[in-house]
Design an enzyme around this catalytic site. Structure first.
Site, PDB file in Angstrom:
ATOM      1  N   ASP A 282     -12.178 -10.365  -0.670  1.00  0.00           N
ATOM      2  CA  ASP A 282     -13.566 -10.578   0.459  1.00  0.00           C
ATOM      3  C   ASP A 282     -14.472  -9.685  -0.395  1.00  0.00           C
ATOM      4  O   ASP A 282     -14.138  -8.569  -1.043  1.00  0.00           O
ATOM      5  CB  ASP A 282     -13.287 -10.169   1.763  1.00  0.00           C
ATOM      6  CG  ASP A 282     -12.666  -9.131   2.321  1.00  0.00           C
ATOM      7  OD1 ASP A 282     -12.442  -7.990   1.386  1.00  0.00           O
ATOM      8  OD2 ASP A 282     -12.266  -8.936   3.535  1.00  0.00           O
TER       9      ASP A 282
ATOM     10  N   GLU B 243       0.826  -1.263   0.194  1.00  0.00           N
ATOM     11  CA  GLU B 243      -0.149   0.032  -0.141  1.00  0.00           C
ATOM     12  C   GLU B 243       0.864   1.330   0.213  1.00  0.00           C
ATOM     13  O   GLU B 243       0.625   2.024   0.820  1.00  0.00           O
ATOM     14  CB  GLU B 243      -0.966   0.100   1.292  1.00  0.00           C
ATOM     15  CG  GLU B 243      -1.787  -1.101   1.220  1.00  0.00           C
ATOM     16  CD  GLU B 243      -2.895  -1.161   2.285  1.00  0.00           C
ATOM     17  OE1 GLU B 243      -2.739  -0.304   3.391  1.00  0.00           O
ATOM     18  OE2 GLU B 243      -3.752  -2.158   2.455  1.00  0.00           O
TER      19      GLU B 243
ATOM     20  N   ASN C  50       1.886  -5.157  -3.092  1.00  0.00           N
ATOM     21  CA  ASN C  50       0.762  -5.569  -2.769  1.00  0.00           C
ATOM     22  C   ASN C  50      -0.351  -4.211  -2.384  1.00  0.00           C
ATOM     23  O   ASN C  50       0.318  -3.328  -1.836  1.00  0.00           O
ATOM     24  CB  ASN C  50       0.645  -6.528  -1.382  1.00  0.00           C
ATOM     25  CG  ASN C  50      -0.551  -7.162  -1.268  1.00  0.00           C
ATOM     26  OD1 ASN C  50      -1.208  -7.913  -2.207  1.00  0.00           O
ATOM     27  ND2 ASN C  50      -1.116  -7.118  -0.080  1.00  0.00           N
TER      28      ASN C  50
ATOM     29  N   HIS D 274     -10.358  -6.212  -1.975  1.00  0.00           N
ATOM     30  CA  HIS D 274     -11.500  -6.072  -0.965  1.00  0.00           C
ATOM     31  C   HIS D 274     -12.819  -4.998  -1.751  1.00  0.00           C
ATOM     32  O   HIS D 274     -12.397  -4.094  -1.750  1.00  0.00           O
ATOM     33  CB  HIS D 274     -10.879  -5.162   0.416  1.00  0.00           C
ATOM     34  CG  HIS D 274      -9.743  -5.753   0.730  1.00  0.00           C
ATOM     35  ND1 HIS D 274      -9.981  -6.807   1.757  1.00  0.00           N
ATOM     36  CD2 HIS D 274      -8.308  -5.544   1.103  1.00  0.00           C
ATOM     37  CE1 HIS D 274      -8.745  -7.261   2.274  1.00  0.00           C
ATOM     38  NE2 HIS D 274      -7.945  -6.492   1.911  1.00  0.00           N
TER      39      HIS D 274
END
Ligand code: XIL
Length: 385
Positions: free
Chosen positions: A255, A146, A187, A223
């Protein structure tokens, strides 16, 4: 011949579970994050340890800087080791997560008084010691997590503010030096569709490579929110924008949350959404694996992080498979086939059964209504041969 061809098509479906189907579809793994606090739950550990379901694990928190190096040069590997040992016992790949991130930093790093030189030294020491400790255990490291803002600019973390953009190269080089065999990943979230942040992530890959630094992969956290996930086609094109630069990609933290309470309509949409992401990964040659960020709603990070939302995982709070689970199965099996039909019952292929909770039992095996159809197909094939 035809019989064998049919059986080879049917057998993977007959033992359908996430990791085994991922392997049959050409991926390296289907996996999940887990956390130490969950490991006191025997049912959770039992489900997690089912290698046909999960061939990969990611420590959700215990390899982050605050956990691994809570004080300067004071290392604490016990929690990370617990998950690494469980994964090893279960023959599961370990995605190691994460070395340099702006969150979950210990106070001594976050609030320290740093110069360029002292922070580089602290970061290199953290990376070298941690990567050396886990050498041989990790399939991959999320080296930097990030680093970008939504507008594509670099996040003003302590690392960027003190060292500048060079901190990424320094971090990747230190990881590569400590473990030449581990895959090195960048990532992030919000890089699952084209846009300024994705362009900036592509530029990270380009500039690291141009400077001679090794980067092997990009993790797309994914996400997502029910109903606003990118289409299968957009995800495929987006994943390919990364792989065309010569890196592999993985869906690392999937998710798909919904507004609570859950409704049948949201669950149906979520099933389609899960299917689209799974089948997008299968469709992309260098998409190597798919991991959910926790497989059960019982321990999901979602409700506490995004209040009012939840039910984001493929298993419910009782560890029972949800419709979403069968969406993933359909995506893994269907590959480039039409999305969603297989789980809604509107199947349009003779080999494609209604994969839902009425056709599979709690361990994922096919139930009665499907078996006669397999039998008829086999008998038909035998007569034909
Ligand atoms: C989350 C954990 O799941 C939570 O338990 C913790 O409180 C915060 O971090 N992106 C990442 C993960 O890369 O490390 C985050 O994990 C979720 C978002």
């Amino acid at each position: 011949m035809l019989l064998y061809a049919l059986l080879s098509l049917l057998l993977p479906v007959a033992s359908a579970q996430l990791h085994s189907l991922a392997i049959s579809s050409g991926l390296q793994y289907f996996g999940t994050a887990t956390d130490n606090s969950e490991l006191v739950d025997a049912s959770l550990v039992s489900a997690l340890s089912n290698h046909s379901e999960f061939g990969q694990v990611t420590p959700g928190n215990s390899q982050k800087w605050d956990s691994i190096e809570p004080g300067p040069n004071t290392f604490s590997f016990a929690k990370g080791d617990e998950i690494a040992a469980l994964g090893k016992q279960n023959s599961q790949l370990l995605r190691c997560h994460t070395l340099v991130w702006f969150q979950q930093l210990p106070t001594w790093v976050q609030n320290g008084t740093w110069t360029n030189e002292t922070l580089i030294a602290a970061m290199e020491n953290h990376i070298t010691t941690t990567v050396t400790h886990y050498k041989g255990s990790c399939h991959s490291w999320d080296v930097v997590n990030e680093a970008l803002e939504a507008d594509g600019s670099f996040r003003k973390s302590i690392f960027f503010s003190t060292i500048g953009e060079a901190y990424l190269k320094i971090a990747f080089d230190a990881t590569a030096a400590a473990d030449p065999d581990v895959k090195l990943y960048y990532n992030d979230f919000g890089i699952e569709t084209p846009g300024p942040k994705t362009s900036a992530a592509l530029n990270i890959v380009r500039s690291l490579k141009a400077s001679g630094t090794r980067i092997d992969g990009v993790g797309l956290q994914s996400h997502f929110i029910v109903g606003s996930t990118p289409s299968r086609e957009v995800q495929i094109a987006n994943l390919e924008s990364f792989t065309s630069l010569g890196v592999e990609v993985a869906i690392t933290e999937l998710d798909i949350r919904m507004t609570l309470p859950s409704t049948a309509a949201q669950e149906s949409q979520q099933t389609t959404d899960y299917q689209n992401t799974a089948s997008a990964c299968v469709a992309v040659a260098n998409c190597v694996g798919l991991s959910v960020w926790g497989f059960s709603d019982k321990y999901s990070w979602v409700p506490s992080t995004f209040p009012g939302t939840g039910s984001a995982c493929p298993f419910d709070e009782n560890l029972a498979r949800k419709s979403a689970y069968y969406g993933i199965i359909a995506g893994l099996v269907g590959g480039s086939g039409p999305p969603s039909n297989a789980v809604t019952g509107a199947n349009n292929s003779p080999l494609f059964f209604e994969l839902n909770s009425t056709t599979m039992n709690s361990s994922g095996a096919l139930l009665g209504s499907v078996r006669p159809r397999i039998y008829l197909l086999c008998v038909g094939a035998f007569i034909f041969v």
